[in-house]
Enzyme design. Sequence first.
Site, mmCIF file in Angstrom:
data_model
loop_
_atom_site.group_PDB
_atom_site.id
_atom_site.type_symbol
_atom_site.label_atom_id
_atom_site.label_comp_id
_atom_site.label_asym_id
_atom_site.label_seq_id
_atom_site.Cartn_x
_atom_site.Cartn_y
_atom_site.Cartn_z
ATOM 1 N N PHE A 291 1.971 6.124 21.272
ATOM 2 C CA PHE A 291 2.509 4.774 21.081
ATOM 3 C C PHE A 291 1.413 3.717 20.914
ATOM 4 O O PHE A 291 1.508 2.853 20.069
ATOM 5 C CB PHE A 291 3.397 4.398 22.274
ATOM 6 C CG PHE A 291 4.825 4.863 22.114
ATOM 7 C CD1 PHE A 291 5.265 5.475 20.955
ATOM 8 C CD2 PHE A 291 5.744 4.661 23.132
ATOM 9 C CE1 PHE A 291 6.578 5.895 20.800
ATOM 10 C CE2 PHE A 291 7.068 5.070 22.994
ATOM 11 C CZ PHE A 291 7.479 5.699 21.831
ATOM 12 N N ASN B 42 -7.925 11.799 29.422
ATOM 13 C CA ASN B 42 -7.411 10.872 28.402
ATOM 14 C C ASN B 42 -8.537 10.524 27.429
ATOM 15 O O ASN B 42 -9.715 10.648 27.759
ATOM 16 C CB ASN B 42 -6.889 9.588 29.067
ATOM 17 C CG ASN B 42 -5.780 8.934 28.261
ATOM 18 O OD1 ASN B 42 -4.751 9.555 28.001
ATOM 19 N ND2 ASN B 42 -5.984 7.697 27.852
ATOM 20 N N CYS C 138 31.011 6.563 24.528
ATOM 21 C CA CYS C 138 31.840 7.467 25.341
ATOM 22 C C CYS C 138 31.026 8.624 25.920
ATOM 23 O O CYS C 138 31.566 9.439 26.654
ATOM 24 C CB CYS C 138 33.016 8.002 24.526
ATOM 25 S SG CYS C 138 32.551 9.203 23.259
ATOM 26 N N ALA D 52 2.279 10.716 25.811
ATOM 27 C CA ALA D 52 2.265 10.918 24.365
ATOM 28 C C ALA D 52 0.932 11.480 23.849
ATOM 29 O O ALA D 52 0.905 12.205 22.851
ATOM 30 C CB ALA D 52 2.583 9.607 23.678
ATOM 31 N N HIS E 253 11.748 10.873 30.462
ATOM 32 C CA HIS E 253 12.302 9.935 29.481
ATOM 33 C C HIS E 253 13.322 10.611 28.558
ATOM 34 O O HIS E 253 13.581 10.126 27.462
ATOM 35 C CB HIS E 253 11.185 9.290 28.662
ATOM 36 C CG HIS E 253 10.361 8.330 29.473
ATOM 37 N ND1 HIS E 253 9.206 7.747 29.009
ATOM 38 C CD2 HIS E 253 10.525 7.849 30.727
ATOM 39 C CE1 HIS E 253 8.694 6.956 29.947
ATOM 40 N NE2 HIS E 253 9.475 7.009 30.989
ATOM 41 N N VAL F 50 9.344 13.126 24.833
ATOM 42 C CA VAL F 50 10.739 13.456 24.545
ATOM 43 C C VAL F 50 10.813 14.575 23.499
ATOM 44 O O VAL F 50 11.882 14.908 23.023
ATOM 45 C CB VAL F 50 11.485 12.194 24.059
ATOM 46 C CG1 VAL F 50 11.558 11.157 25.166
ATOM 47 C CG2 VAL F 50 10.826 11.584 22.810
HETATM 48 P P1 NAD Z 1 0.783 5.765 25.072
HETATM 49 O O1 NAD Z 1 0.792 5.792 23.588
HETATM 50 O O2 NAD Z 1 0.978 4.480 25.749
HETATM 51 O O3 NAD Z 1 -0.612 6.343 25.613
HETATM 52 C C1 NAD Z 1 -1.124 7.530 25.099
HETATM 53 C C2 NAD Z 1 -2.531 7.702 25.677
HETATM 54 O O4 NAD Z 1 -3.005 8.967 25.243
HETATM 55 C C3 NAD Z 1 -3.529 6.639 25.205
HETATM 56 O O5 NAD Z 1 -4.203 6.084 26.314
HETATM 57 C C4 NAD Z 1 -4.483 7.406 24.306
HETATM 58 O O6 NAD Z 1 -5.813 6.958 24.418
HETATM 59 C C5 NAD Z 1 -4.364 8.813 24.830
HETATM 60 N N1 NAD Z 1 -4.608 9.850 23.823
HETATM 61 C C6 NAD Z 1 -4.383 9.811 22.486
HETATM 62 N N2 NAD Z 1 -4.714 10.985 21.929
HETATM 63 C C7 NAD Z 1 -5.152 11.790 22.939
HETATM 64 C C8 NAD Z 1 -5.629 13.121 22.984
HETATM 65 N N3 NAD Z 1 -5.711 13.878 21.895
HETATM 66 N N4 NAD Z 1 -6.003 13.626 24.191
HETATM 67 C C9 NAD Z 1 -5.950 12.864 25.314
HETATM 68 N N5 NAD Z 1 -5.518 11.586 25.309
HETATM 69 C C10 NAD Z 1 -5.102 11.061 24.140
HETATM 70 O O7 NAD Z 1 1.848 6.867 25.552
HETATM 71 P P2 NAD Z 1 2.493 7.034 26.978
HETATM 72 O O8 NAD Z 1 1.615 6.559 28.055
HETATM 73 O O9 NAD Z 1 3.060 8.413 27.036
HETATM 74 O O10 NAD Z 1 3.665 5.985 26.815
HETATM 75 C C11 NAD Z 1 4.794 6.224 27.353
HETATM 76 C C12 NAD Z 1 5.950 6.285 26.306
HETATM 77 O O11 NAD Z 1 5.634 6.888 25.068
HETATM 78 C C13 NAD Z 1 7.006 7.135 26.846
HETATM 79 O O12 NAD Z 1 8.151 6.388 26.951
HETATM 80 C C14 NAD Z 1 7.202 8.263 25.872
HETATM 81 O O13 NAD Z 1 8.557 8.641 25.853
HETATM 82 C C15 NAD Z 1 6.757 7.681 24.621
HETATM 83 N N6 NAD Z 1 6.297 8.567 23.521
HETATM 84 C C16 NAD Z 1 6.579 9.897 23.464
HETATM 85 C C17 NAD Z 1 6.117 10.676 22.417
HETATM 86 C C18 NAD Z 1 6.413 12.160 22.396
HETATM 87 O O14 NAD Z 1 7.415 12.588 22.950
HETATM 88 N N7 NAD Z 1 5.538 12.956 21.783
HETATM 89 C C19 NAD Z 1 5.364 10.073 21.393
HETATM 90 C C20 NAD Z 1 5.117 8.705 21.465
HETATM 91 C C21 NAD Z 1 5.581 7.969 22.537
#
Ligand code: NAD
Length: 369
Positions: free
Chosen positions: A165, A338, A260, A154, A249, A233
Site C-alpha cells: 500500500f 522490512n 443481506c 503487504a 483483514h 487478504v
Molecule cells: P503497507 O503498504 O503499509 O506496508 C508495507 C511495508 O512492507 C512497507 O513498510 C514496505 O517498506 C515493506 N516492504 C515492501 N516490500 C517489501 C519486501 N519485499 N520485503 C520486506 N518488506 C517490504 O502494508 P501493511 O502494513 O500491510 O498495510 C496494511 C494494509 O494493507 C492491510 O489492511 C492489508 O489488508 C493491506 N494490503 C494487503 C495486500 C495483500 O493482501 N497482498 C496488499 C496491499 C495492501
Amino acid sequence: MMKEFQWKTILKLSGEGGSITFLGKKNEREHWIYKRNINEIFSLEEMDDHPPNVEYQPSKTIKKLKPTVRKSNEATHWDSARKMIEEYPLEYLKPVHVHPEFAEKVWDIISTKKLPKHRLKLWVKACFPTTTNEIFELFYALTKSKHTVVLTGAGMSVESGIPDFRSPSGWWKNIDPLTVATVEALEENYDLFYEFYSVRINTLKGCEPHEGYRILAKWERSDLIHEVATQNVDGFHFKALSNHVDELHGSILTYRCHQCENEASRDQFLNKESCNFCNGKLRPNVVLFGEALLEKAWNNALNHIQQADLVIVIGTSLQVYPVSQLPKMTNGKTVYINKEVSEFQSLFDVKIEGSARDTLIAVDQLIRS
Ligand code: NAD
C-alpha cells in the site's frame, strides 16, 4: 595425460597449541577423497573456554594418536570423513576455514552439537560468511523459542508481484485508501470501490506465494512457528500450505452481499452483478476502513502473541490500527523484517532491513529440521 588434482582444505580447526586440517581432493573419477593433517597435538585443557571441571574423554582414535602421527589414511566417502571429523570435540575447537563446497555438510555436523551461542556464531560465520549478526540472532531465537508467532503485512507479498500500500510503487501512490477501501465508498461511490477491488482481484491472477511463504509453512510443520497472523487478504499463507493462519483483514478470495450477507461468487462480483437475494451491493470479504476486525481471528492472534517467546513481524508499515499494536502485546523477543526499519528503532529487539523472501531464505539455510 592424467589430470592432476590438488588437495584442498575443506575444514581447518584450531585449538591452543595447534591445528587440525581436513583435506579433500577429487580423484580421476571426480569423486572426493579425504584425509586429515595434524600440525601439532593440541592440548584441550589449555583451550580458552574448555570448562575446567569437564574432563574431555578422547575417543580411542585420538588416544592412539602420538605427536608424530600427523596424517590419517585416506577416506573415500564423506561418511568416513565425517566420522574422522566427529572424533574431535568440535564444541571446543575454533573453525578457521570451511570450504564453501562443504559448508552445508559441515553445518549438518555442527547443528547436531550443543554449542554455546558465541561458538555457534563462529561456526555460522565460517560456514556461511555472508550471514549478518541480525540473521544469526533470528535463527538463534527461532531455535530457542517454544512459541513463535509471525505477523505479516503487504510487504510479504511484494516479491510475489502484488503491490503493497505505502511503498513508492504501492497501491496508494495515487489513491488515498480512505477514499476507496471504506464503507462510505462501498455505499456511496460503488463504481470507484468496484474498480479498485476488481483491479486487485485481477492482479492476483498468475501470482503465486514465493519461497518465503513456503519456508514459513515448512517451519510450521517442523514446529518452529505456531501461528501466522496476517493483514494480507490474498490467501497466500494458506496457498503455501500454512495451516495456522489468522486473516485479520479477511480475504479477497470470497464474496458476500453487503446488505443481506449472503454468499456470492467471484464472477458475480467481477461482472458487477447485484445480490441474487436482495439486490444489494456485492463486496469481497475484506475488512474495510471503518469496520471492526474479525473477532475470532483477532482473539486467536492476540492469544498466541501474548504467549509467544518470539514474534517475527514481516513486511508491514504498522500504520493500520489495531494490528499495529500487536507487537507491543508480547513479553517475548520481537524481530522486524522490512524494507525500511528506521521508524521502529525502539519497538523491536532485532531489526533486519531487507527483503522478506531473501531474509527467510537466509535463515532457513541455517535451520536443520
Ligand atoms: P503497507 O503498504 O503499509 O506496508 C508495507 C511495508 O512492507 C512497507 O513498510 C514496505 O517498506 C515493506 N516492504 C515492501 N516490500 C517489501 C519486501 N519485499 N520485503 C520486506 N518488506 C517490504 O502494508 P501493511 O502494513 O500491510 O498495510 C496494511 C494494509 O494493507 C492491510 O489492511 C492489508 O489488508 C493491506 N494490503 C494487503 C495486500 C495483500 O493482501 N497482498 C496488499 C496491499 C495492501
